[in-house]
Motif scaffolding. Structure first.
Motif, PDB file in Angstrom:
ATOM      1  N   GLU A 149      46.177 -10.750  74.358  1.00  0.00           N
ATOM      2  CA  GLU A 149      45.637 -10.360  75.653  1.00  0.00           C
ATOM      3  C   GLU A 149      46.320  -9.093  76.134  1.00  0.00           C
ATOM      4  N   HIS A 150      45.515  -8.109  76.501  1.00  0.00           N
ATOM      5  CA  HIS A 150      45.967  -6.833  77.067  1.00  0.00           C
ATOM      6  C   HIS A 150      46.978  -6.139  76.144  1.00  0.00           C
ATOM      7  N   MET A 159      34.720 -16.848  72.309  1.00  0.00           N
ATOM      8  CA  MET A 159      35.792 -16.396  73.201  1.00  0.00           C
ATOM      9  C   MET A 159      37.161 -16.801  72.662  1.00  0.00           C
ATOM     10  N   GLY A 193      54.501  -9.501  83.350  1.00  0.00           N
ATOM     11  CA  GLY A 193      54.297  -9.124  84.743  1.00  0.00           C
ATOM     12  C   GLY A 193      54.671 -10.177  85.754  1.00  0.00           C
ATOM     13  N   LEU A 194      55.421 -11.180  85.360  1.00  0.00           N
ATOM     14  CA  LEU A 194      55.850 -12.193  86.319  1.00  0.00           C
ATOM     15  C   LEU A 194      57.362 -12.105  86.478  1.00  0.00           C
ATOM     16  N   PHE A 201      32.544 -10.614  72.958  1.00  0.00           N
ATOM     17  CA  PHE A 201      33.905 -11.124  72.823  1.00  0.00           C
ATOM     18  C   PHE A 201      34.597 -10.655  71.558  1.00  0.00           C
ATOM     19  N   PRO A 249      52.939 -14.687  79.853  1.00  0.00           N
ATOM     20  CA  PRO A 249      52.156 -13.511  80.217  1.00  0.00           C
ATOM     21  C   PRO A 249      53.043 -12.491  80.920  1.00  0.00           C
TER      22      PRO A 249
END
Lengths: 71, 76, 264
Positions: free
Chosen positions: C263-264, C254, C160-161, C85, C158
């Motif tokens: 994230e990403h 984590m 992509g929505l 992680f 996040p």
């Protein structure tokens, strides 16, 4: 990032964090919309919004998880 | 007739215990078969992972529905 | 208490209740906070410190004895908990993760050590304090590494929505990351230890009652079943205790990793 360039460790890490956060997403969705429905019920003196809120919360959480991790 | 055994407390706990059996078996099957599928075909990892997570979400949703079912039926 | 117990109090098996198993009296009368879990928690901390002191106070190049055992533990935490992680930051956080894993493991293993026989983490205060400290660390690191606005933006929106759906989904993300996640982090450890202790206590009570206190021809086989189940579940509990300590440290790693990198 194409499929070939991905390192297996990255995939494993992604997968573990996804699998661990799914239950909390579902619980959070139910808590938010179910709680909202419960408050509406108390305010309007009805009894229908709480189950509707719970189901709506679950549907939205499943949709969120699907869009976030399912592709 | 004497009392041999008795259960006291809230019966909804028994209901949730019963409701958790199915999703428990389901989650076990999903991850077990998923790991097996990845071991057999590592190149299909992305596709298997996606379907594994989707199945897990749907199963887990049932378990959590069982958790709140007593409250729902109380409200109705 | 029903009529049967009053008439014939010797004849009935009573399962242990959570109150008598977990609500223990103070060891020294008058000092209310000093109960058995507190003593065991302090003892475990001393044991963990002593173990690593004995192992790494004067490390040898060719490890022997205690140092060998401690190095196996260190390698396990580094390879299974930290590296997956945290990646290249793993070595910086090993101090925290190693002490976390071994402290929780010592707390849990107290549940099967004779005479101690009380998993410290089955009082929710203990895992809650650990989970809250990890939570504070997680938010602090996130704000420091991604900026106060960037952290909440990465968490709640996040990519992509479709735009309108954010109104519905952002509250879910917020609640899940900032309230439900630390809650389940503590409750997972607590619930496993609580249920495990209840299970062990119940089966050993069955064995003790039917074989020693109230030996009858019909009851003896049930007592034997109780003893056998106690032995099986003790082994199973040791596995669960190790697994829960590992999961607690893994989730901590984590959360830290998620705060260090967006994230990403």
């Amino acid at each position: 990032m194409s499929e070939q360039e991905r390192r297996p460790e990255d995939d494993g890490q992604d997968f573990a964090s996804a699998a661990w956060s799914i239950p909390s997403y579902l619980l959070a969705g139910m808590a938010i919309y179910g709680g909202g429905g419960w408050l509406l019920d108390r305010w309007l003196d009805t009894s229908a919004f709480f189950p509707i809120g719970i189901v709506l919360g679950i549907v939205l959480s499943v949709y969120l998880v699907y869009r976030k991790y399912g592709r | 007739m004497s009392v041999l055994a008795e259960v006291s407390g809230n019966v909804t706990a028994i209901g949730y215990g019963l409701a958790a059996i199915g999703p428990g078996i389901g989650v076990g099957i999903i991850f077990g078969q998923g790991v097996q599928a990845i071991a057999r075909q590592p190149e299909a990892y992305g596709l298997i992972r996606q379907n594994m997570l989707l199945g897990f979400v749907l199963t887990e949703a049932l378990a959590l529905l069982g958790l709140v079912a007593p409250f729902i039926f109380q409200a109705i | 208490m029903n009529a049967l117990t009053v008439l014939n109090p010797q004849d009935q098996f009573k399962a242990p209740t959570p109150d008598e198993l977990f609500n223990l009296p103070p060891i020294i009368p008058g000092v209310d906070w000093f109960t058995k879990p507190v003593l065991l928690a302090l003892l475990s901390a001393v044991i963990v410190i002593g173990f690593f002191w004995a192992a790494f106070a004067s490390p040898k190049i060719v490890p022997r004895g205690v140092q060998n055992a401690a190095e196996v533990g260190y390698m396990f935490v580094r390879d299974q908990v930290a590296r997956p992680f945290l990646g290249k930051d793993a070595d910086r956080w090993m101090g925290l993760l190693l002490s976390l894993f071994f402290l929780v493991f010592a707390w849990n293993i107290m549940g099967v050590i004779p005479f101690a026989q009380f998993p410290v983490a089955s009082h929710i205060a203990f895992p809650a304090v650990l989970a809250i400290s990890i939570y504070v660390l997680k938010v602090y690191l996130g704000v420091r590494h991604q900026g106060p606005i960037g952290y909440f933006k990465n968490m709640m929106f996040p990519p992509g929505l479709p735009k309108p759906i954010y109104i519905l989904l952002s509250p879910i993300e917020f609640l899940s990351n900032l309230i439900i996640a630390p809650f389940t982090h503590a409750v997972r450890l607590f619930a496993n230890m609580f249920a495990g202790h209840m299970l062990l206590a119940f089966f050993s009570m069955v064995g003790f009652w039917f074989l020693f206190e109230h030996l009858t021809p019909l009851g003896a086989p049930i007592g034997v079943i109780g003893v056998v189940m106690t032995i099986i579940f003790t082994a199973f509990e040791m596995f669960i205790q190790f697994l829960q300590a590992f999961l607690f440290a893994m989730l901590a790693s984590m959360y830290i990793g998620g705060s260090l990198h967006a994230e990403h």
